[in-house]
Design a protein around this motif. Structure first.
Motif, PDB file in Angstrom:
ATOM      1  N   SER A 227       0.816  -1.214   0.000  1.00 49.06           N
ATOM      2  CA  SER A 227       0.000   0.000   0.000  1.00 49.06           C
ATOM      3  C   SER A 227       0.851   1.265   0.000  1.00 49.06           C
ATOM      4  O   SER A 227       0.468   2.280  -0.599  1.00 49.06           O
ATOM      5  N   ALA A 228       2.021   1.225   0.656  1.00 45.50           N
ATOM      6  CA  ALA A 228       2.880   2.403   0.695  1.00 45.50           C
ATOM      7  C   ALA A 228       3.450   2.708  -0.686  1.00 45.50           C
ATOM      8  O   ALA A 228       3.604   3.880  -1.067  1.00 45.50           O
ATOM      9  N   LEU A 229       3.761   1.675  -1.457  1.00 44.76           N
ATOM     10  CA  LEU A 229       4.277   1.884  -2.805  1.00 44.76           C
ATOM     11  C   LEU A 229       3.194   2.463  -3.711  1.00 44.76           C
ATOM     12  O   LEU A 229       3.462   3.360  -4.518  1.00 44.76           O
ATOM     13  N   MET A 230       1.958   1.981  -3.549  1.00 46.14           N
ATOM     14  CA  MET A 230       0.852   2.542  -4.342  1.00 46.14           C
ATOM     15  C   MET A 230       0.667   4.017  -4.016  1.00 46.14           C
ATOM     16  O   MET A 230       0.472   4.848  -4.914  1.00 46.14           O
ATOM     17  N   ARG A 231       0.756   4.366  -2.740  1.00 41.97           N
ATOM     18  CA  ARG A 231       0.612   5.768  -2.359  1.00 41.97           C
ATOM     19  C   ARG A 231       1.734   6.614  -2.943  1.00 41.97           C
ATOM     20  O   ARG A 231       1.504   7.744  -3.386  1.00 41.97           O
ATOM     21  N   ALA A 232       2.952   6.074  -2.970  1.00 41.30           N
ATOM     22  CA  ALA A 232       4.081   6.823  -3.537  1.00 41.30           C
ATOM     23  C   ALA A 232       3.849   7.128  -5.008  1.00 41.30           C
ATOM     24  O   ALA A 232       4.132   8.236  -5.482  1.00 41.30           O
ATOM     25  N   PHE A 233       3.332   6.165  -5.749  1.00 38.85           N
ATOM     26  CA  PHE A 233       3.019   6.389  -7.164  1.00 38.85           C
ATOM     27  C   PHE A 233       1.923   7.432  -7.306  1.00 38.85           C
ATOM     28  O   PHE A 233       1.969   8.286  -8.199  1.00 38.85           O
ATOM     29  N   ALA A 234       0.912   7.364  -6.432  1.00 36.76           N
ATOM     30  CA  ALA A 234      -0.187   8.327  -6.497  1.00 36.76           C
ATOM     31  C   ALA A 234       0.301   9.735  -6.214  1.00 36.76           C
ATOM     32  O   ALA A 234      -0.097  10.697  -6.898  1.00 36.76           O
ATOM     33  N   GLU A 235       1.164   9.887  -5.222  1.00 37.86           N
ATOM     34  CA  GLU A 235       1.671  11.216  -4.872  1.00 37.86           C
ATOM     35  C   GLU A 235       2.553  11.783  -5.968  1.00 37.86           C
ATOM     36  O   GLU A 235       2.719  13.007  -6.081  1.00 37.86           O
ATOM     37  N   ALA A 236       3.108  10.892  -6.808  1.00 37.25           N
ATOM     38  CA  ALA A 236       3.907  11.350  -7.947  1.00 37.25           C
ATOM     39  C   ALA A 236       3.030  11.697  -9.151  1.00 37.25           C
ATOM     40  O   ALA A 236       3.536  12.145 -10.182  1.00 37.25           O
ATOM     41  N   GLY A 237       1.699  11.499  -9.019  1.00 42.81           N
ATOM     42  CA  GLY A 237       0.780  11.862 -10.098  1.00 42.81           C
ATOM     43  C   GLY A 237       0.531  10.770 -11.105  1.00 42.81           C
ATOM     44  O   GLY A 237      -0.024  11.022 -12.177  1.00 42.81           O
ATOM     45  N   ALA A 238       0.910   9.505 -10.773  1.00 48.48           N
ATOM     46  CA  ALA A 238       0.770   8.419 -11.737  1.00 48.48           C
ATOM     47  C   ALA A 238      -0.681   8.010 -11.946  1.00 48.48           C
ATOM     48  O   ALA A 238      -1.027   7.459 -12.996  1.00 48.48           O
ATOM     49  N   GLY A 239      -1.545   8.253 -10.951  1.00 47.21           N
ATOM     50  CA  GLY A 239      -2.932   7.855 -11.123  1.00 47.21           C
ATOM     51  C   GLY A 239      -3.754   8.120  -9.876  1.00 47.21           C
ATOM     52  O   GLY A 239      -3.239   8.515  -8.825  1.00 47.21           O
ATOM     53  N   ILE A 240      -5.058   7.939 -10.014  1.00 52.43           N
ATOM     54  CA  ILE A 240      -5.988   8.025  -8.892  1.00 52.43           C
ATOM     55  C   ILE A 240      -5.800   6.777  -8.036  1.00 52.43           C
ATOM     56  O   ILE A 240      -5.573   5.685  -8.567  1.00 52.43           O
ATOM     57  N   PHE A 241      -5.878   6.923  -6.728  1.00 49.29           N
ATOM     58  CA  PHE A 241      -5.723   5.717  -5.922  1.00 49.29           C
ATOM     59  C   PHE A 241      -6.758   5.659  -4.806  1.00 49.29           C
ATOM     60  O   PHE A 241      -7.191   6.686  -4.283  1.00 49.29           O
ATOM     61  N   PRO A 242      -7.188   4.428  -4.456  1.00 46.52           N
ATOM     62  CA  PRO A 242      -8.162   4.248  -3.380  1.00 46.52           C
ATOM     63  C   PRO A 242      -7.441   4.192  -2.039  1.00 46.52           C
ATOM     64  O   PRO A 242      -6.352   3.643  -1.917  1.00 46.52           O
ATOM     65  N   SER A 243      -8.080   4.754  -1.023  1.00 47.98           N
ATOM     66  CA  SER A 243      -7.509   4.709   0.319  1.00 47.98           C
ATOM     67  C   SER A 243      -8.628   4.772   1.339  1.00 47.98           C
ATOM     68  O   SER A 243      -9.709   5.296   1.060  1.00 47.98           O
ATOM     69  N   ALA A 244      -8.356   4.259   2.526  1.00 49.65           N
ATOM     70  CA  ALA A 244      -9.333   4.317   3.611  1.00 49.65           C
ATOM     71  C   ALA A 244      -9.663   5.774   3.928  1.00 49.65           C
ATOM     72  O   ALA A 244      -8.771   6.606   4.097  1.00 49.65           O
ATOM     73  N   SER A 245     -10.948   6.083   4.009  1.00 50.05           N
ATOM     74  CA  SER A 245     -11.373   7.455   4.289  1.00 50.05           C
ATOM     75  C   SER A 245     -10.922   7.922   5.679  1.00 50.05           C
ATOM     76  O   SER A 245     -10.838   9.131   5.931  1.00 50.05           O
ATOM     77  N   LEU A 246     -10.634   6.972   6.560  1.00 48.98           N
ATOM     78  CA  LEU A 246     -10.180   7.334   7.910  1.00 48.98           C
ATOM     79  C   LEU A 246      -8.930   8.194   7.882  1.00 48.98           C
ATOM     80  O   LEU A 246      -8.713   9.018   8.769  1.00 48.98           O
ATOM     81  N   VAL A 247      -8.089   7.975   6.877  1.00 46.70           N
ATOM     82  CA  VAL A 247      -6.848   8.754   6.784  1.00 46.70           C
ATOM     83  C   VAL A 247      -6.912   9.742   5.627  1.00 46.70           C
ATOM     84  O   VAL A 247      -5.895  10.284   5.214  1.00 46.70           O
ATOM     85  N   GLY A 248      -8.121   9.972   5.115  1.00 43.40           N
ATOM     86  CA  GLY A 248      -8.273  10.884   3.989  1.00 43.40           C
ATOM     87  C   GLY A 248      -7.857  12.306   4.301  1.00 43.40           C
ATOM     88  O   GLY A 248      -7.183  12.965   3.499  1.00 43.40           O
ATOM     89  N   GLU A 249      -8.243  12.801   5.489  1.00 44.91           N
ATOM     90  CA  GLU A 249      -7.870  14.167   5.870  1.00 44.91           C
ATOM     91  C   GLU A 249      -6.351  14.301   5.954  1.00 44.91           C
ATOM     92  O   GLU A 249      -5.776  15.316   5.532  1.00 44.91           O
ATOM     93  N   GLN A 250      -5.716  13.268   6.477  1.00 45.15           N
ATOM     94  CA  GLN A 250      -4.259  13.270   6.568  1.00 45.15           C
ATOM     95  C   GLN A 250      -3.629  13.299   5.181  1.00 45.15           C
ATOM     96  O   GLN A 250      -2.647  14.013   4.941  1.00 45.15           O
ATOM     97  N   LEU A 251      -4.180  12.528   4.247  1.00 46.30           N
ATOM     98  CA  LEU A 251      -3.670  12.524   2.873  1.00 46.30           C
ATOM     99  C   LEU A 251      -3.772  13.904   2.240  1.00 46.30           C
ATOM    100  O   LEU A 251      -2.841  14.371   1.574  1.00 46.30           O
TER     101      LEU A 251
END
Length: 303
Positions: A227-251
């Motif tokens: 999951s951390a690697l998927m988030r890294a790709f998402a933060e680099a703009g590679a694509g939309i990614f799903p994540s738990a809404s519980l940490v959405g504000e933090q994201l």
């Protein structure tokens, strides 16, 4: 009342594979060890061993008694270790396996109550594949495993799944990617680049069903077991990614992501898996009790 000395003799023989080898390990004569096990069988009213050719094999009752004996003597060993650590002023180890599909921020939310205990605790985290972590749990190298699914019924691992809570699933993108999307959510997903969790993630199948039901055809540009690697790709703009809404504000606050919307009806449940039906490790109890007090993990969200 159960004679624990006799139970220990049985446990030794069962683990050694027979009376003779068990006697060698325990330092008793084979006749003495056999007599102790016979006394235990009389006390319990069941046969623990049966003849299988020239060897002894556990009966069905014997296997059940061995399972309980394993847990009893493991707990006794943990108790001794914990008391020695406390007497010496050392932190009690808390060994946690975290399935790599569980987001790191969620793992922190789940584990946070164990960090507030009055006795000193040293948390040791191991991340890996779910199956491998369950193997380590089975041989008591781990105290608990955190996962996004309960213990599979087809696995030869004796354990218990304790539900800790659940979260809805949101979809997130960088501001630049979000600005390039056409239309409102979820129509904006049509043709958009999408990152997906790997096949082992429990949320993958319901997420794909939701996409299909919404008649969207996003471009799947990446699949990730971690999951951390998927988030890294998402933060680099590679694509939309799903994540738990519980940490959405933090994201959104810390990583600068944009919340596009939630996948309606798609949730992810988190579990603590242990070899105990009744939790005894103080850190595992703290996690479970905090979850029972508030099934909404968001109340513990540090963001």
């Amino acid at each position: 009342m159960l004679n624990y000395k006799q139970l220990h003799h049985f446990w030794t023989a069962a683990r050694a594979g027979g009376i003779v080898r068990g006697a060698e390990r325990s330092g008793l004569a084979p006749q003495t060890l056999s007599g102790q096990i016979a006394a235990l069988e009389t006390e319990l009213g069941v046969s623990l061993f049966k003849r299988q050719g020239r060897n002894l094999a556990l009966t069905e009752s014997g296997r059940m008694v061995l399972d309980y004996a394993e847990e009893i003597f493991r707990l006794g060993s943990e108790l001794e270790d914990a008391l020695r650590s406390r007497a010496a002023g050392r932190a009690v180890p808390f060994r946690v396996g975290i399935a790599d599909v569980v987001p790191k921020a969620i793992a922190w939310l789940l584990l946070a109550p164990s960090m507030d205990l009055p006795e000193p605790m040293r948390i040791v985290c191991r991340e890996g594949k779910f199956d491998a972590l369950l193997g380590e749990l089975a041989i008591h190298k781990l105290d608990v495993v955190l996962a996004d699914s309960p213990l599979p019924g087809n696995m030869d691992v004796r354990g218990y799944s304790h539900a800790l809570g659940e979260s809805t699933i949101g979809l997130y993108a960088t501001p630049a990617l979000a600005a390039s999307l056409q239309g409102d959510f979820p129509a904006c997903l049509d043709g958009a680049p999408l990152l997906l969790p790997g096949a082992e993630a429990s949320v993958r199948a319901p997420l794909l069903r939701w996409v299909e039901a919404a008649r969207m055809r996003p471009r799947i540009v990446g699949e990730f077991d971690d999951s951390a690697l998927m988030r890294a790709f998402a933060e680099a703009g590679a694509g939309i990614f799903p994540s738990a809404s519980l940490v959405g504000e933090q994201l959104c606050r810390q990583a600068g992501m944009v919340h596009l919307g939630d996948a309606d009806g798609v949730t992810e449940t988190y579990y603590a898996i242990s070899v105990e039906r009744r939790l005894t490790h103080p850190a595992v109890r703290a996690i479970s009790e905090a979850a029972m007090a508030s099934r909404q993990l968001g109340e513990r969200n540090p963001s």
